[in-house]
Structures are given as C-alpha cells and as structure tokens.
Design an enzyme around this catalytic site. Structure first.
Site, PDB file in Angstrom:
ATOM      1  NE  ARG A  57      -2.899   0.356   3.352  1.00 56.65           N
ATOM      2  CZ  ARG A  57      -2.327   0.963   4.400  1.00 56.65           C
ATOM      3  NH1 ARG A  57      -1.974   2.229   4.338  1.00 56.65           N
ATOM      4  NH2 ARG A  57      -2.120   0.295   5.528  1.00 56.65           N
ATOM      5  CE1 TYR A 110     -14.556  11.342 -16.863  1.00 57.85           C
ATOM      6  CE2 TYR A 110     -14.299  11.348 -14.474  1.00 57.85           C
ATOM      7  CZ  TYR A 110     -14.573  10.682 -15.649  1.00 57.85           C
ATOM      8  OH  TYR A 110     -14.858   9.339 -15.609  1.00 57.85           O
TER       9      TYR A 110
END
Ligand SMILES: *Cc1c(COP(=O)(O)O)cnc(C)c1O
Length: 390
Positions: A57, A110
């Site tokens: 991670r 967007y």
C-alpha cells in the site's frame, strides 16, 4: 537448515536475488510486502516514499517504475500512482484541503470530478467557485482569504475547452494558490502543464497512458517535493494504491504512447474536418479547428489537439440516437484513449447527473455526440460515420 520438513519447505520458497543482470521488461512484483535483514531499514521505509520498499500500500517496485516513468514524461520530481483517475484526484484534493477551505475550479469538468467537488462542498465544508478555464481575471475576482487551490483541465470533456494554463497558473502562483491540472485528454505528449507553471498534474491513466481499454489507473505528478510527500502520506492512508499488475499493464501501454497519440490526432483531424463540412452537422467541437473558441489558446500549448472531439447534430437528440445506433465500426461505449473508436451521448450518459443549467455551462446540447477516436485507418472510420449520418 537442511532437516526442514515438507510443510516448511513448501512455504519458504527461494527468493532469487539476480546478480550481474536485470530483466529487460519491468517485472510484476506481485507481493504485498518485503523481507528485511535490518529492522532500521524496515522502520525508515515506513515513514517516507523514497526509503526501502516495505508494504504494497506504501510502495512497490512495479508501481515505482510507473511513477518514475510518468514523472519523467511530465517533467515532475516524483509522482503517486493510484488505482483509478478519481483515486488520484481525491488523494490530491482531500490530501491538500481541509474543512473551511475554498477552491476555484474551472466550469467545464470531467463528470466524476464535478460530482466529487459538489460532494466536498456538501459533506466536507470545502466551498467551490467555478470560473472559465481561460479567464485569469475571473480567477482573481473569485479569490477569498481561505482559497487554497485552483483546479483546471488541459482539455475539457466533451466540447474541448482548453485552459489557458500559462495565464491561470501564473495567477494562481501570484495569489499563493496550488494549481492542479487534469492532463488526461492531452497526455504528456501534447502538453506538459508543469512547464506552464502548474504545481500538480493528475491523469486518469485508464485513458491514453495505458491506451488499450484493459486497465484502470490514475497518477498525480508533482513539480516539487513538499506537495509530493503530503499527498503520498494521504494516499497511503486513503488506500488508493494500484495493484502491481495494473501498474505493469499501464507501463506496457505507455511505451507506445507517442505513436498512438500521433495516430489519434491525425484521425481526429480527418473526422472533425469532414464533419464540419457535412450538412447534418450544426457544429464540431475540436480545438484543432480555427472555428473553435479555444483554438488560439490551444495553438500556444500544443503541437496537435488530441483524439477526443464532439459534434452537434442539427436534428437534436433523436438524430444523435439514430446516428449512434447506425454506426457499425465505432462502438457505443464509455471512456476514451484506447485503440478503438468509441462514441457516446453525453446528455444521457457521462453527464446525466447534471442539471439543464450545468449542461449548458459545459456546452452540451441534446444533439451532442462525443467521439473518442481510435487508431484505426481514418478512411474506414469516415466510411462508418458517413453511412451512419446518411
Ligand atoms: C476518466 C477521467 C477521469 C477519471 O478517471 P478514472 O480512471 O475513471 O477514475 C478523470 N478525469 C478525466 C479527464 C477523465 O477522462
């Protein structure tokens, strides 16, 4: 420990350390963690992005290769790869803003970003003011004492307004604001916003950077180390890290990015130019056309004008729907930046959550068709478009 039993031998596989050579292709480091001899190196790796690899991670060598490759293409010092474009945008905005802050965003955004910015206001108390992406005076007028950040897109979806990056980023810098530019539509082949004064570039690598419609990903690239470290820390807390295989697919696609962009742009020029002369078409929105409102700004920023354009059918919504269902080669599908040509109807798909007023703000009408042009032969695409218009 030669007397080990089969149960133990089966678990503890040999871990080869390759000496004297390295693989040509970047390997997929499909591991969630790393082994250490030295606990201090282990601890150090957990606290910074440039220490040893510790846990997937936080960082992974395949992902790091992607981060360095995109930082290199954009001219940044470092980058943070994420599992999607929205992961990168969220990591940047949530990593840098706090309740009470204000951000200035360009009007045409967007769809996912527009929805997310609305959410920031309603759920996190982070207010937003929208200004045109080519109006530094409007940006200056919108600034408040609590303004922290300016958010722009190099080329906006679907009518392709081009942000005046040098003017907007210079104004942001002068006002002490961080400028963030979504460069997904241009790709670093056509435009490198950091060269025009931006602090952070974000991408949906799902689109041109990976290029083959087979993987999701995002990345944030930084002009300077301080913001990079801040966003890295937040991204690992958020858990927006990509899988090594997704990073590998993206790297593989990126090796042909310059070649693909050349063809995307050339094909788009053919389609946009011919559609502009077609009687069924009332307008074509592509910054490469001298009639486009952003043409002058675009010429200052880019050598070519991208592989996405839209056009308005004179017959409105019914004509748009008839056109899309008559296409035989171009596919009715979301997304862009892949090798196949895709079309969609923004008013009922990508921008369906916007009100009539917001649609108008984006320059979208009922008859607007968006085209993400692929890398097929231009004449085959034109034959398909011409028969669908007939
Ligand atoms: C697709 C896209 C995004 C979101 O990226 P995902 O990979 O779908 O999360 C953000 N910005 C732009 C301009 C996009 O085209």
């Amino acid at each position: 420990m030669s007397e080990l039993r089969p149960e133990t031998r089966a678990v503890h596989l040999p871990r080869p350390v390759i000496k004297g050579s390295v693989p040509i292709s970047v390997p997929i480091y499909q591991t969630s963690g790393f082994v250490f001899d030295d606990p201090e190196v282990f601890a150090d790796g957990m606290s910074r992005p440039d220490g040893a690899f510790v846990y997937g991670r936080l960082s992974n060598p395949t992902v790091r290769s992607l981060e360095e490759a995109v930082a290199g293409l954009e001219g940044g010092v470092a980058s943070v790869a994420t599992a999607s474009g929205m992961g990168a945008i969220n990591s940047v905005l949530l990593g840098l803003l706090k309740p009470g802050d204000h951000l200035i965003a360009q009007k045409a955004l967007y769809g996912g970003t527009a929805a997310m910015i609305n959410d920031l206001a309603s759920r996190f108390g982070i207010a937003v003011t929208h200004v045109p992406g080519d109006d530094p005076a409007a940006l200056r007028a919108a600034v408040r004492p609590e303004t922290r950040l300016v958010y722009l897109e190099t080329i906006a979806n679907p009518v392709c307004q081009v942000a005046d990056l040098p003017a907007m980023c210079a104004a942001a810098k002068e006002l002490g604001l961080v400028s963030v530019v979504d460069n997904t539509f241009a790709s670093p082949i056509l435009c490198r916003p950091l060269e025009h004064g931006a602090d952070i570039v974000v991408h949906s690598t799902t689109k041109y950077l990976s290029g083959h419609t087979d993987v999701l990903g995002g990345i944030a690239v930084f002009a300077a180390d301080e913001l990079y470290r801040k966003v890295w820390h937040y991204a690992i807390e958020l858990g927006s890290t990509p899988d090594p295989f997704a990073a590998w697919l993206t790297l593989r696609g990126m090796q042909t990015l310059p070649l693909r962009m050349e063809r995307h742009c050339a094909n788009t020029r053919v389609l946009a130019t011919r559609l502009a002369g077609h009687p069924a078409v009332s307008a074509v929105h592509w910054p490469g056309l001298p009639t486009h409102a952003s043409h002058e700004v675009a010429v200052k920023l880019m050598p070519e004008f991208g592989g996405v354009f839209s056009f308005d059918l004179a017959g409105g919504r019914a004509a748009g729907e008839r056109f899309m269902s008559a296409l035989k080669l171009a596919l009715l599908a979301p997304s862009l930046g892949g090798v196949e040509t895709l079309v969609l109807h923004p008013a009922t798909t990508s921008h369906r959550s916007l009100s009539a007023e917001e649609l108008a703000r984006h320059g979208i009408s009922e008859g607007t068709v968006r085209v993400a042009v692929g890398i097929e032969h231009a004449e085959d695409l034109w034959t398909d478009f011409a028969q669908a218009l007939a």
